[in-house]
Motif scaffolding. Structure first.
Motif, short mmCIF file in Angstrom:
data_model
loop_
_atom_site.label_atom_id
_atom_site.label_comp_id
_atom_site.label_asym_id
_atom_site.label_seq_id
_atom_site.Cartn_x
_atom_site.Cartn_y
_atom_site.Cartn_z
N TYR A 170 -3.82 11.72 11.31
CA TYR A 170 -3.30 9.72 11.36
C TYR A 170 -3.91 9.45 10.24
O TYR A 170 -3.10 7.63 9.75
CB TYR A 170 -4.06 9.78 12.68
N PHE A 171 -4.53 9.91 9.36
CA PHE A 171 -5.12 9.33 8.49
C PHE A 171 -5.09 9.20 6.98
O PHE A 171 -4.86 8.66 5.81
CB PHE A 171 -6.99 10.07 7.96
N ASP A 172 -3.37 10.25 7.22
CA ASP A 172 -2.48 10.40 6.09
C ASP A 172 -1.63 9.40 6.17
O ASP A 172 -0.73 9.67 5.26
CB ASP A 172 -1.98 11.76 5.84
N LEU A 173 -1.01 8.67 7.31
CA LEU A 173 -0.28 8.10 7.30
C LEU A 173 -0.54 6.73 6.56
O LEU A 173 -1.53 5.92 5.98
CB LEU A 173 -0.02 7.25 8.67
N THR A 174 0.85 6.32 6.04
CA THR A 174 0.97 5.63 4.75
C THR A 174 1.17 3.85 5.64
O THR A 174 2.41 4.01 6.30
CB THR A 174 1.80 5.65 4.02
N VAL A 175 0.63 2.49 5.59
CA VAL A 175 0.74 1.78 6.12
C VAL A 175 1.52 0.78 5.46
O VAL A 175 0.91 0.27 4.28
CB VAL A 175 -0.48 1.05 7.02
N LEU A 176 2.56 0.06 5.96
CA LEU A 176 2.83 -1.15 5.27
C LEU A 176 2.74 -2.44 5.81
O LEU A 176 2.86 -2.75 6.87
CB LEU A 176 4.97 -0.72 4.91
N GLY A 177 2.55 -3.55 5.01
CA GLY A 177 2.73 -4.80 5.02
C GLY A 177 3.25 -6.24 4.21
O GLY A 177 3.56 -5.60 2.82
#
Length: 463
Positions: free
Chosen positions: A40-47
Motif C-alpha cells: 500500500y505504500f507503493d500506491l501512487t495517489v492522484l489529485g
C-alpha cells in the motif's frame, strides 16, 4: 522497389494480429501477487485536477511514497484528454497544490516548494506560488513571502493573483513572554490570523486587499473577479471551526464584508456545531455554494444567492439514500450543481439541475457504476468532465467521463495492482434490531467458497 497491394495488406494483417495477441496477453495477465502491507505504500495517489481552458489537457498531482522514502513525494503532471502521453512537469517532490490554468492555457499556476537550500524565499522550502509552462521547463516563482503562501486564486483575466498571508497575534497576558522567548512553542495565547494580498502580474505591484483580522480557512474568487468568498473564524484552533465558522463575502472594490451565515442560522440545524467547507461560485457569480458537516449527522449542501440588495439561503435536497462526499462544483456557466455522492459504498458524481431562487430541478448521475470518485473537475465551459476514479479491480486513475457508465482512461498510475490477488467483494443487507434496513460490504478471500467453512471475521462499524 515498390510494395505490391497484396504484400502491403498482408503486412498490416500481421501487425494487427501481433497487437491483438499482445493486448490479449495483457488482459489475461495472471493475478499471482499476494498483497502485503508494504504494497500500500507503493500506491501512487492522484489529485488536484484542473482542466485546461480548451479542454485538451488536465493538470494533476501525483504523490508517491515508495520503499525507503520518508513521506510522500508530490509533483505536477499533465495528461491529454484525448489519450496522449502524460508528461511530468516538476521533480523531487516540488509539489503541485491547487493548480489552475491561465485563460490562454499557456501557463499553470500552483503551490510548490523549492528545496534550494537558501535562507530566503522562494528557495528556502516555504510554500510559494509558481508559474509553469505546460510544455515543460523550470517553474518560476511568483511570490517570495517570508512565511510562505497557503492559498491563492487567479483572477479571471489571468492578470492578478490573490493570496493568503499569515500573521501571529499574541494575547496580552502572554505578549511579554513571547517577545522574551520567541523560539518557544506556546500552547495558548498565540493566534495565527490571515490577510489577503494582490499581486499584479503585469506591473508586479503587490498590495494589501484585506488586513489580517480573522482566520481564513478557505477562499474562492467569483468568476467576474469582483467578490471573494471566505470561510472564516476568529481563532485558528480547529474547535472554532465547529460551530463558529461562517461564510463571509468580501467586495474587492469597496472592501465591504457581508456575513452570509450567522449563529441564528444555525439554531434550526440538527446540531449547532457543524463546520463549513467547499466554497463554489456559480458561473454567473450570483450564488455561492458550500457544505456543512456534523459529527453523527449527514452533511448538507447550501447555496447563498445574491438577489441584488440582499442574500438568501437555500438548503439543497440530495437524492434519496445519497450522502454528500465533497467536490462541490457548478458545471460551466449554467446552474447545475455537482458533487460527489456516496451511496451503498459507491461514490459517484451527481448533478442537480437549475438550482436557483429557492428551487431545484432534477438530480442525475453524471458518472456511475461500481466506482469510488476521489475528485473531479470540468473545463470552463462544463463540456469535458475528468475524474479520479477507483474500482474494485484498479487503483485510482484519471478518466474522461463520456456518460453515466462511459469513460476513457487517461492514466495507468498503478500497474502493479494488475497482478494483485484481490478479494471477493459483494454488497450485503440485513434488518437491524429496530427493523431498519442495514447495508454493508462483505469481503472474502480470493477463491473462497461457502463449503470451505467459517472464517475469522473483522467487523468495522460506522454510524
Amino acid at each position: 522497389m515498390h510494395t505490391t497491394p497484396t504484400l502491403e495488406k498482408t503486412k498490416w494483417i500481421l501487425i494487427i494480429c501481433l497487437l491483438l495477441i499482445w493486448t490479449s496477453a495483457l488482459a489475461t495477465a495472471p493475478r499471482d501477487h499476494q498483497i502485503e502491507a508494504e504494497d500500500y505504500f507503493d500506491l501512487t495517489v492522484l489529485g488536484n485536477l484542473s482542466v485546461s481552458p480548451d479542454g485538451s489537457e488536465v493538470a494533476y498531482s501525483e504523490s508517491r511514497w515508495g520503499r525507503g522514502k520518508e513521506g510522500r513525494s508530490t509533483d505536477l503532471w499533465v495528461a491529454g484528454t484525448h489519450g496522449k502521453s502524460n508528461r511530468r512537469l516538476t521533480f523531487d517532490g516540488f509539489g503541485a497544490g491547487s493548480p489552475v490554468w491561465s485563460p490562454s492555457g499557456k501557463a499553470i499556476f500552483f503551490l510548490g516548494r523549492s528545496q534550494g537550500g537558501l535562507e530566503k524565499a522562494p528557495h528556502d522550502g516555504t510554500l510559494q506560488i509558481w508559474r509553469q509552462d505546460p510544455a515543460g521547463g523550470q517553474p518560476v516563482a511568483m511570490t517570495r513571502v517570508e512565511k510562505g503562501v497557503s492559498a491563492f486564486q487567479l483572477s479571471p483575466d489571468g492578470n492578478s493573483l490573490y493570496y493568503k498571508v499569515s500573521k501571529e497575534v499574541t494575547e496580552a497576558p502572554w505578549k511579554d513572554l513571547k517577545e522574551k522567548y520567541p523560539d518557544l512553542e506556546f500552547g495558548h495565547g498565540v493566534r495565527t490570523i490571515h490577510g489577503l494580498r494582490k499581486l499584479d502580474l503585469n506591473t508586479w505591484r503587490d498590495e494589501e486587499v484585506w488586513a489580517a483580522e480573522n482566520v481564513i480557512w478557505e477562499m474562492a474568487l467569483s468568476p467576474n473577479g469582483q467578490k471573494m468568498a471566505m470561510i472564516t473564524t476568529e481563532d485558528n484552533e480547529a474547535i472554532f471551526k465547529e460551530g463558529w465558522s461562517r461564510v463571509d463575502v468580501l467586495d474587492l472594490a469597496s472592501g465591504e464584508i457581508t456575513s452570509l451565515t450567522d449563529q441564528a442560522w444555525r439554531e434550526t440545524h440538527k446540531s449547532p456545531y457543524g463546520w463549513l467547507e467547499d466554497l463554489a461560485w456559480s458561473g454567473d457569480s450570483k450564488a455561492v455554494a458550500f457544505s456543512i458537516s456534523y459529527d453523527g449527522f449527514a452533511s448538507n449542501i447550501w447555496i447563498a444567492e445574491n438577489n441584488g440588495s440582499n442574500w438568501s439561503l437555500q438548503l439543497v435536497n440530495r437524492p434519496e439514500m445519497v450522502t454528500y462526499s465533497g467536490g462541490l462544483t457548478w458545471r460551466g456557466q449554467d446552474r447545475t450543481l455537482c458533487f460527489n455522492g456516496e451511496s451503498m459504498a459507491r461514490v459517484r458524481i451527481y448533478g442537480i439541475d437549475d438550482v436557483r431562487k429557492g428551487s431545484q430541478g432534477k438530480s442525475r448521475v453524471l458518472a456511475g457504476g461500481d466506482i469510488v470518485v476521489g475528485s473531479f473537475t470540468f473545463d470552463s465551459k462544463g463540456r469535458k468532465l475528468v475524474a479520479n476514479i477507483e474500482t474494485t479491480t484498479a487503483a485510482n486513475d484519471l478518466f474522461l467521463i463520456n456518460g453515466e457508465t462511459k469513460r476513457f482512461q487517461l492514466t495507468h498510475s498503478n500497474p502493479q495492482v494488475d497482478s494483485w490477488v484481490l478479494p471477493q467483494i459483494k454488497h450485503v443487507n440485513w434488518k437491524g434490531a429496530d427493523g431498519d434496513d442495514c447495508y454493508g460490504i462483505l469481503e472474502l478471500p480470493a477463491g473462497y467458497k461457502k463449503e470451505d467453512g467459517p472464517l475469522p471475521t473483522i467487523i468495522e462499524l460506522h454510524g
